[in-house]
Write an enzyme that holds these catalytic residues in place. Sequence first.
Site, short mmCIF file in Angstrom:
data_model
loop_
_atom_site.label_atom_id
_atom_site.label_comp_id
_atom_site.label_asym_id
_atom_site.label_seq_id
_atom_site.Cartn_x
_atom_site.Cartn_y
_atom_site.Cartn_z
N ILE A 64 18.20 37.73 -27.14
CA ILE A 64 18.19 38.84 -28.10
C ILE A 64 16.95 39.73 -27.93
O ILE A 64 16.92 40.85 -28.43
CB ILE A 64 18.32 38.36 -29.57
N ALA A 87 16.71 32.28 -33.65
CA ALA A 87 15.31 32.41 -34.08
C ALA A 87 14.49 31.29 -33.48
O ALA A 87 15.02 30.26 -33.07
CB ALA A 87 15.22 32.35 -35.61
N THR A 104 11.02 36.90 -30.74
CA THR A 104 12.42 36.53 -31.03
C THR A 104 12.83 36.98 -32.44
O THR A 104 13.87 37.61 -32.62
CB THR A 104 12.60 35.01 -30.90
N THR A 134 15.33 32.50 -44.61
CA THR A 134 14.78 31.27 -45.18
C THR A 134 14.09 31.55 -46.51
O THR A 134 13.63 32.67 -46.76
CB THR A 134 13.76 30.66 -44.19
N ASP A 135 13.98 30.51 -47.34
CA ASP A 135 13.23 30.65 -48.59
C ASP A 135 11.73 30.74 -48.34
O ASP A 135 10.96 31.11 -49.24
CB ASP A 135 13.54 29.48 -49.55
N GLU A 136 11.29 30.43 -47.09
CA GLU A 136 9.85 30.40 -46.82
C GLU A 136 9.22 31.79 -46.89
O GLU A 136 8.00 31.91 -47.02
CB GLU A 136 9.59 29.72 -45.46
N TYR A 159 5.63 31.71 -38.82
CA TYR A 159 7.11 31.65 -38.87
C TYR A 159 7.64 32.45 -40.05
O TYR A 159 8.50 33.33 -39.88
CB TYR A 159 7.58 30.18 -38.98
N LYS A 163 9.97 35.89 -40.17
CA LYS A 163 11.28 35.97 -40.85
C LYS A 163 11.24 37.05 -41.94
O LYS A 163 12.20 37.80 -42.11
CB LYS A 163 11.67 34.61 -41.46
N ASN A 188 15.44 24.16 -47.09
CA ASN A 188 15.41 23.26 -45.92
C ASN A 188 16.76 22.60 -45.71
O ASN A 188 17.30 21.97 -46.61
CB ASN A 188 14.38 22.15 -46.12
N LEU A 199 11.28 17.36 -40.02
CA LEU A 199 10.94 16.10 -40.69
C LEU A 199 12.02 15.00 -40.60
O LEU A 199 11.75 13.90 -40.13
CB LEU A 199 10.62 16.37 -42.18
P1 NAD Z 1 17.26 26.08 -34.26
O1 NAD Z 1 15.84 26.22 -33.78
O2 NAD Z 1 17.89 24.75 -34.31
O3 NAD Z 1 18.21 26.99 -33.36
C1 NAD Z 1 17.86 28.29 -32.97
C2 NAD Z 1 18.87 28.74 -31.92
O4 NAD Z 1 18.53 30.08 -31.54
C3 NAD Z 1 18.84 27.89 -30.65
O5 NAD Z 1 20.15 27.61 -30.22
C4 NAD Z 1 18.14 28.79 -29.65
O6 NAD Z 1 18.53 28.55 -28.30
C5 NAD Z 1 18.54 30.18 -30.13
N1 NAD Z 1 17.58 31.20 -29.73
C6 NAD Z 1 16.22 31.15 -29.88
N2 NAD Z 1 15.66 32.25 -29.35
C7 NAD Z 1 16.68 33.02 -28.86
C8 NAD Z 1 16.74 34.28 -28.19
N3 NAD Z 1 15.63 34.95 -27.90
N4 NAD Z 1 17.95 34.77 -27.85
C9 NAD Z 1 19.09 34.07 -28.13
N5 NAD Z 1 19.09 32.87 -28.74
C10 NAD Z 1 17.90 32.36 -29.10
O7 NAD Z 1 17.27 26.82 -35.66
P2 NAD Z 1 18.06 26.42 -37.01
O8 NAD Z 1 17.26 25.41 -37.74
O9 NAD Z 1 19.47 26.17 -36.68
O10 NAD Z 1 17.93 27.80 -37.81
C11 NAD Z 1 18.87 28.84 -37.61
C12 NAD Z 1 18.49 30.03 -38.49
O11 NAD Z 1 18.49 29.62 -39.85
C13 NAD Z 1 17.10 30.59 -38.19
O12 NAD Z 1 17.18 32.00 -38.29
C14 NAD Z 1 16.23 30.02 -39.29
O13 NAD Z 1 15.16 30.87 -39.59
C15 NAD Z 1 17.23 29.94 -40.44
N6 NAD Z 1 16.97 28.87 -41.43
C16 NAD Z 1 16.74 27.58 -41.03
C17 NAD Z 1 16.54 26.60 -41.99
C18 NAD Z 1 16.34 25.15 -41.59
O14 NAD Z 1 16.05 24.32 -42.47
N7 NAD Z 1 16.49 24.77 -40.34
C19 NAD Z 1 16.55 26.93 -43.35
C20 NAD Z 1 16.78 28.26 -43.72
C21 NAD Z 1 17.00 29.23 -42.75
P1 TYD Z 2 9.67 20.73 -41.64
O1 TYD Z 2 10.85 19.86 -41.39
O2 TYD Z 2 8.82 21.13 -40.46
O3 TYD Z 2 10.19 22.02 -42.43
P2 TYD Z 2 9.35 23.22 -43.14
O4 TYD Z 2 7.94 23.17 -42.70
O5 TYD Z 2 10.05 24.42 -42.62
O6 TYD Z 2 9.52 23.00 -44.61
O7 TYD Z 2 8.71 20.01 -42.68
C1 TYD Z 2 9.18 19.61 -43.96
C2 TYD Z 2 8.00 19.06 -44.72
O8 TYD Z 2 7.56 17.84 -44.08
C3 TYD Z 2 6.78 19.98 -44.73
O9 TYD Z 2 6.12 19.86 -45.97
C4 TYD Z 2 5.91 19.44 -43.61
C5 TYD Z 2 6.21 17.94 -43.65
N1 TYD Z 2 6.11 17.24 -42.36
C6 TYD Z 2 5.32 16.09 -42.24
O10 TYD Z 2 4.71 15.63 -43.21
N2 TYD Z 2 5.26 15.47 -41.04
C7 TYD Z 2 5.90 15.93 -39.94
O11 TYD Z 2 5.78 15.32 -38.83
C8 TYD Z 2 6.72 17.10 -40.07
C9 TYD Z 2 7.48 17.64 -38.88
C10 TYD Z 2 6.80 17.73 -41.30
#
Ligand code: NAD
Ligand code: TYD
Length: 353
Positions: A64, A87, A104, A134-136, A159, A163, A188, A199
């Site tokens: 992207i 992302a 990205t 994200t809520d972050e 991050y 976002k 999350n 985590l």
């Molecule tokens: P992830 O890291 O598991 O997956 C990201 C995907 O994007 C991967 O398949 C990667 O190959 C692809 N990607 C990265 N850079 C790219 C690029 N330049 N071009 C094309 N593809 C690319 O992420 P996730 O946890 O599945 O999160 C997906 C979305 O949801 C993100 O936008 C994230 O900010 C949002 N989100 C995640 C969470 C969470 O708890 N994981 C919560 C709220 C929102």
């Molecule tokens: P994470 O899964 O990285 O999500 P986010 O930072 O986006 O909320 O982390 C969740 C919570 O767990 C966060 O408070 C950080 C904490 N954490 C640890 O304590 N140890 C770890 O090794 C990781 C990856 C996260």
Amino acid sequence: MSFNKTIIITGGAGFIGSHVVRLFVNKYPNYRIVNLDVLTYAGNLENLKDIENKENYHFVKADIVDAEAMNAVFEEWRPDGIIHLAAESHVDRSIEDPSAFVRTNVIGTVNLLNSARAYWKDNMEGKRFYHVSTDEVYGTLGETGLFLETTSYDPNSPYSASKASSDHFVRAYGETYGMPYVITNCSNNYGPNQFPEKLVPLFIHNIVNNKSLPVYGDGKYTRDWLYVIDHAVAIDLVYHEGKNHETYNIGGFNEWQNIDLIKVLCAIMDRKLNRTEGDSEKLITYVKDRPGHDLRYAIDANKINKELGWKPSVTFEQGLEKTIDWYLQNAEWLESVTSGNYQDYYESMYSER
Ligand code: NAD
Ligand code: TYD
């Protein structure tokens, strides 16, 4: 077979994206679903093995960040909608290398907006740019309160700053160019196929391997947890029924302090692995805190609940059981993503096509 709609899902090989792709491919056989993903370390086509041969599924390997490639993808696939999940998603990596997150998450999102704008310029009717966030972006809460859709943005990590920036661009394209967008800000996620840097999967992996469980700081940080399939269902609903130019918060009504969650996880793992009660907890090790660590996230998900009728379908206990079972039954997946073999898998599968 003729399709009545084409939707590009970016980041479809990642954790949440793969669940969204699967849901759409199976639920909407008359939609052509294009999974656009560059396959970073977090992207894995193994996540979609069960649907890769479906007629309405297509995979496009593209970045992207490459504006010309995005224009070409829009010209070739002629999408009616885009669900944008691609992302860089891990806070700790953003602390090591913020620029990758700008490229990205910010530039990549702007490229997609530009391609959508150029491709849809003559007729935006019925089109949709769905930005998954994200809520972050709201920063941190104290001991009380909840994030509302109207809460001011106040990101603290590279991050969340990237976002937040992408959310602002999406909104600005809506205001300035009439881009028909929706944004969701979710808490999350946990569930199958999550890369073992976050985590829950990291700790499952470490417990299986009898490795220490690195708890940041005092472990009293609080997150709201949602089972990934419930997020995918919410995305389907908002894609189809959400109002243009609106934001919806998505959350699990499910707050946990990290240390309490980790203790529940340890107890379930002891039971599943037939270990003595308390064995996994002994692996807990308090380590240096994450810089800029947000104390608490908690979502008020009443808007999506009241307006669209969405609510989580599983309790945390049910979701965690399902998640742990999946990781224990998919040890090879865990092994391959932690050894980097999934890139080789992609090469052998797609290099000749
Ligand atoms: P992830 O890291 O598991 O997956 C990201 C995907 O994007 C991967 O398949 C990667 O190959 C692809 N990607 C990265 N850079 C790219 C690029 N330049 N071009 C094309 N593809 C690319 O992420 P996730 O946890 O599945 O999160 C997906 C979305 O949801 C993100 O936008 C994230 O900010 C949002 N989100 C995640 C969470 C969470 O708890 N994981 C919560 C709220 C929102
Ligand atoms: P994470 O899964 O990285 O999500 P986010 O930072 O986006 O909320 O982390 C969740 C919570 O767990 C966060 O408070 C950080 C904490 N954490 C640890 O304590 N140890 C770890 O090794 C990781 C990856 C996260």
